[in-house]
Design a protein around this motif. Structure first.
Motif, PDB file in Angstrom:
ATOM      1  N   ALA A 178       0.660  -1.160  -0.034  1.00 14.84           N
ATOM      2  CA  ALA A 178      -0.084  -0.088  -0.134  1.00 14.84           C
ATOM      3  C   ALA A 178       1.011   1.115   0.089  1.00 14.84           C
ATOM      4  CB  ALA A 178      -0.893  -0.080   1.120  1.00 14.84           C
ATOM      5  N   ASP A 179       1.816   1.190   0.721  1.00 13.63           N
ATOM      6  CA  ASP A 179       2.846   2.562   0.766  1.00 13.63           C
ATOM      7  C   ASP A 179       3.541   2.527  -0.262  1.00 13.63           C
ATOM      8  OD1 ASP A 179       2.231   3.525   3.242  1.00 13.63           O
ATOM      9  OD2 ASP A 179       3.222   2.060   4.479  1.00 13.63           O
ATOM     10  N   THR A 180       3.916   1.472  -0.955  1.00 13.80           N
ATOM     11  CA  THR A 180       4.655   1.481  -2.189  1.00 13.80           C
ATOM     12  C   THR A 180       3.814   2.220  -3.283  1.00 13.80           C
ATOM     13  OG1 THR A 180       6.195  -0.389  -1.581  1.00 13.80           O
ATOM     14  CG2 THR A 180       5.893   0.232  -3.759  1.00 13.80           C
ATOM     15  N   GLN A 181       2.512   1.687  -3.460  1.00 14.37           N
ATOM     16  CA  GLN A 181       1.675   2.255  -4.546  1.00 14.37           C
ATOM     17  C   GLN A 181       1.373   3.469  -4.302  1.00 14.37           C
ATOM     18  OE1 GLN A 181      -1.787  -0.617  -3.724  1.00 14.37           O
ATOM     19  NE2 GLN A 181      -0.659  -2.307  -4.839  1.00 14.37           N
ATOM     20  N   LEU A 182       1.184   3.959  -2.924  1.00 14.77           N
ATOM     21  CA  LEU A 182       1.169   5.518  -2.477  1.00 14.77           C
ATOM     22  C   LEU A 182       2.483   6.349  -3.172  1.00 14.77           C
ATOM     23  CD1 LEU A 182      -0.426   8.005  -1.443  1.00 14.77           C
ATOM     24  CD2 LEU A 182       0.241   7.174   0.846  1.00 14.77           C
ATOM     25  N   HIS A 183       3.448   5.806  -2.618  1.00 17.08           N
ATOM     26  CA  HIS A 183       4.761   6.468  -3.128  1.00 17.08           C
ATOM     27  C   HIS A 183       4.850   6.795  -4.669  1.00 17.08           C
ATOM     28  CE1 HIS A 183       9.073   7.947  -2.992  1.00 17.08           C
ATOM     29  NE2 HIS A 183       9.237   6.866  -3.859  1.00 17.08           N
ATOM     30  N   GLU A 184       4.558   5.750  -5.249  1.00 17.59           N
ATOM     31  CA  GLU A 184       4.572   5.746  -6.833  1.00 17.59           C
ATOM     32  C   GLU A 184       3.349   6.679  -7.194  1.00 17.59           C
ATOM     33  OE1 GLU A 184       4.048   1.615  -8.007  1.00 17.59           O
ATOM     34  OE2 GLU A 184       6.261   1.281  -7.495  1.00 17.59           O
ATOM     35  N   ASN A 204       2.864  11.973  -9.897  1.00 16.80           N
ATOM     36  CA  ASN A 204       2.086  13.251  -9.801  1.00 16.80           C
ATOM     37  C   ASN A 204       3.144  14.430  -9.769  1.00 16.80           C
ATOM     38  OD1 ASN A 204      -0.780  12.642 -10.481  1.00 16.80           O
ATOM     39  ND2 ASN A 204      -1.266  12.957  -8.302  1.00 16.80           N
ATOM     40  N   GLU A 205       3.997  14.392  -9.094  1.00 14.23           N
ATOM     41  CA  GLU A 205       4.957  15.358  -9.147  1.00 14.23           C
ATOM     42  C   GLU A 205       5.667  15.577 -10.467  1.00 14.23           C
ATOM     43  OE1 GLU A 205       7.636  14.035  -5.968  1.00 14.23           O
ATOM     44  OE2 GLU A 205       6.481  14.834  -4.261  1.00 14.23           O
ATOM     45  N   LYS A 206       5.898  14.445 -11.124  1.00 17.75           N
ATOM     46  CA  LYS A 206       6.728  14.600 -12.406  1.00 17.75           C
ATOM     47  C   LYS A 206       5.465  15.054 -13.554  1.00 17.75           C
ATOM     48  CE  LYS A 206       9.383  10.392 -12.019  1.00 17.75           C
ATOM     49  NZ  LYS A 206      10.099   9.051 -12.290  1.00 17.75           N
ATOM     50  N   LEU A 207       4.279  14.736 -13.455  1.00 23.27           N
ATOM     51  CA  LEU A 207       3.200  15.324 -14.331  1.00 23.27           C
ATOM     52  C   LEU A 207       3.180  16.845 -13.956  1.00 23.27           C
ATOM     53  CD1 LEU A 207       0.537  12.812 -13.967  1.00 23.27           C
ATOM     54  CD2 LEU A 207       1.777  13.376 -15.924  1.00 23.27           C
ATOM     55  N   LYS A 208       3.223  17.317 -12.543  1.00 29.65           N
ATOM     56  CA  LYS A 208       3.207  18.633 -12.266  1.00 29.65           C
ATOM     57  C   LYS A 208       4.417  19.504 -13.043  1.00 29.65           C
ATOM     58  CE  LYS A 208       1.987  19.342  -7.854  1.00 29.65           C
ATOM     59  NZ  LYS A 208       1.701  19.684  -6.633  1.00 29.65           N
ATOM     60  N   GLN A 209       5.679  18.916 -12.830  1.00 25.75           N
ATOM     61  CA  GLN A 209       6.839  19.569 -13.312  1.00 25.75           C
ATOM     62  C   GLN A 209       6.632  19.630 -15.061  1.00 25.75           C
ATOM     63  OE1 GLN A 209      10.006  16.956 -12.246  1.00 25.75           O
ATOM     64  NE2 GLN A 209       9.934  17.622  -9.995  1.00 25.75           N
ATOM     65  N   LEU A 210       6.082  18.641 -15.309  1.00 27.99           N
ATOM     66  CA  LEU A 210       5.719  18.919 -16.929  1.00 27.99           C
ATOM     67  C   LEU A 210       4.488  19.702 -17.463  1.00 27.99           C
ATOM     68  CD1 LEU A 210       6.414  15.138 -17.950  1.00 27.99           C
ATOM     69  CD2 LEU A 210       7.938  17.039 -18.162  1.00 27.99           C
ATOM     70  N   GLY A 211       3.870  20.211 -16.419  1.00 29.71           N
ATOM     71  CA  GLY A 211       2.794  21.024 -16.856  1.00 29.71           C
ATOM     72  C   GLY A 211       1.632  20.084 -17.042  1.00 29.71           C
ATOM     73  N   GLU A 212       1.422  18.868 -16.731  1.00 35.99           N
ATOM     74  CA  GLU A 212       0.486  18.197 -16.905  1.00 35.99           C
ATOM     75  C   GLU A 212      -0.583  18.107 -15.984  1.00 35.99           C
ATOM     76  OE1 GLU A 212       0.024  16.699 -20.347  1.00 35.99           O
ATOM     77  OE2 GLU A 212       1.790  17.512 -20.833  1.00 35.99           O
ATOM     78  N   PRO A 213      -1.873  17.769 -16.283  1.00 38.82           N
ATOM     79  CA  PRO A 213      -2.680  17.452 -15.309  1.00 38.82           C
ATOM     80  C   PRO A 213      -2.472  16.308 -14.304  1.00 38.82           C
ATOM     81  CG  PRO A 213      -3.664  17.022 -17.223  1.00 38.82           C
ATOM     82  CD  PRO A 213      -2.455  17.676 -17.441  1.00 38.82           C
ATOM     83  N   THR A 214      -2.590  16.418 -12.991  1.00 32.10           N
ATOM     84  CA  THR A 214      -2.382  15.535 -12.030  1.00 32.10           C
ATOM     85  C   THR A 214      -3.499  14.370 -11.915  1.00 32.10           C
ATOM     86  OG1 THR A 214      -2.845  16.743 -10.230  1.00 32.10           O
ATOM     87  CG2 THR A 214      -0.429  16.617 -10.949  1.00 32.10           C
ATOM     88  N   VAL A 215      -3.151  13.155 -11.360  1.00 32.95           N
ATOM     89  CA  VAL A 215      -4.340  12.357 -11.187  1.00 32.95           C
ATOM     90  C   VAL A 215      -4.822  12.591  -9.745  1.00 32.95           C
ATOM     91  CG1 VAL A 215      -5.045   9.939 -10.786  1.00 32.95           C
ATOM     92  CG2 VAL A 215      -3.321  10.552 -12.297  1.00 32.95           C
ATOM     93  N   PRO A 216      -6.135  12.933  -9.541  1.00 31.52           N
ATOM     94  CA  PRO A 216      -6.661  13.567  -8.377  1.00 31.52           C
ATOM     95  C   PRO A 216      -6.622  12.517  -7.097  1.00 31.52           C
ATOM     96  CG  PRO A 216      -8.518  13.102  -9.785  1.00 31.52           C
ATOM     97  CD  PRO A 216      -7.474  12.839 -10.716  1.00 31.52           C
TER      98      PRO A 216
END
Length: 329
Positions: free
Chosen positions: A211-217, A222-234
């Motif tokens: 569970a923690d590994t899936q949350l970390h991934e 989402n951090e990578k998507l944010k850096q690329l200016g892409e919408p994140t998964v809510p």
């Protein structure tokens, strides 16, 4: 310096030194008075005799002085209560070995070895998750719950933190570690409930790890998507998170209740109080986490739907939520 602001290599090295030094007072006391070398007369000192007769009381005294007081003072100096988060993953191991090596200990060798192995695995998993979450930097930030309380109490936080952050941790940690004391207070033969307890503990650790590994991934993605200016998964709804809104909490609770079964098997049924108080506290934390999620505009609607169709704690099949009807034109 604000909470969590001590970054950089210098700050990390300083915090590593602090983390290494803080348990030394208890270790020194233990080696000097609890497990000392006999003097020439062969008779123990009054302090040693008292320590041998009161293992549980001594554990509480050492916790009060070495954790509550010392950690609190360090938290005031650093303006950051990060240290207790790290040691939450270590103190149960230290308590376990304290009970195991105490002069008054009496335990079934196999049961003791099983509990030691299981506790080390639990600690390794939780410590790894903590360090991974913090980017392998000690003292990077303070737990968000403490930060919220810091804002709430303002100028009184300096003394309120002693009770809210540290005294409360003594109640939780000593309470949930009572089964470790029970295991090392009885040499009763192994039974079927020892097997049940072991399976529950292993299942809890495995569920919490995935569970923690899936949350970390999810967070990393989402951090990578944010850096690329892409919408994140809510919301995270894949893997175990599709069956429980808090599978990591479920795994952690399963571990502690599994550990309690060892005490229950040894006739110490009253020790359920530790796991119960911990579960009640985690239930409150769960409410706080969900309120925090609903306050974030970009995920509020998605999370409300997630709440409707997904079990809050115990993994279960998702509810089928009908699609909203289209209004007739």
């Amino acid at each position: 310096m604000g909470a969590g602001s001590d970054g950089g290599r210098g700050g990390n090295l300083k915090n590593m030194v602090i983390a290494f030094l803080v348990p030394l007072p208890s270790i020194f006391f233990y080696l000097t008075f609890v497990r000392p070398q006999d003097d020439q007369s062969g008779s123990p000192s009054p302090v040693t005799s008292w320590c041998a007769a009161h293992p549980l009381l001594l554990a509480n005294i050492l916790f009060l002085l070495n954790v509550n007081v010392l950690f609190w003072l360090i938290g005031l100096l650093l303006n950051n209560n990060w240290l207790i988060d790290l040691y939450w993953t270590v103190i149960p191991v230290m308590l376990l070995h304290y009970f195991r090596a105490h002069p008054a200990a009496a335990a079934n060798t196999v049961r003791s070895a099983v509990v030691v192995a299981l506790t080390w695995v639990w600690s390794a998993r939780l410590t790894h998750n903590y360090l991974r979450r913090e980017g392998w930097v000690l003292g990077k930030r303070e737990d968000w719950r403490f930060s919220d309380l810091r804002k709430q109490y303002g100028k009184t936080w300096w003394w309120m933190s002693f009770f809210a952050v540290y005294v409360s941790q003594q109640i939780f940690l000593i309470g949930i570690c009572l089964p470790m004391y029970a295991v090392h207070s009885s040499d009763q033969p192994l039974g079927i409930w020892d097997l049940v307890a072991s399976v529950a503990c292993i299942a809890g650790v495995v569920i919490a790890y995935f569970a923690d590994t899936q949350l970390h991934e999810f967070v990393t993605s989402n951090e990578k998507l944010k850096q690329l200016g892409e919408p994140t998964v809510p919301t995270l709804e894949d893997g175990l998170w599709g069956y429980s809104r808090h599978p990591n909490y479920f795994g952690e609770q399963l571990w502690w209740w599994g550990l309690y079964l060892f005490a229950w098997n040894l006739g110490q049924q009253w020790m359920f109080i530790g796991a119960l108080v911990n579960s009640m506290c985690l239930g409150y934390v769960t409410v706080l986490v969900e309120r925090r999620m609903l306050k974030q505009e970009h995920r509020a609607e998605a999370y409300k739907l997630y709440q409707k169709r997904t079990s809050v704690l115990i993994p279960w099949f998702r509810k089928a939520i009908p699609e909203p009807k289209q209004k007739e034109t």
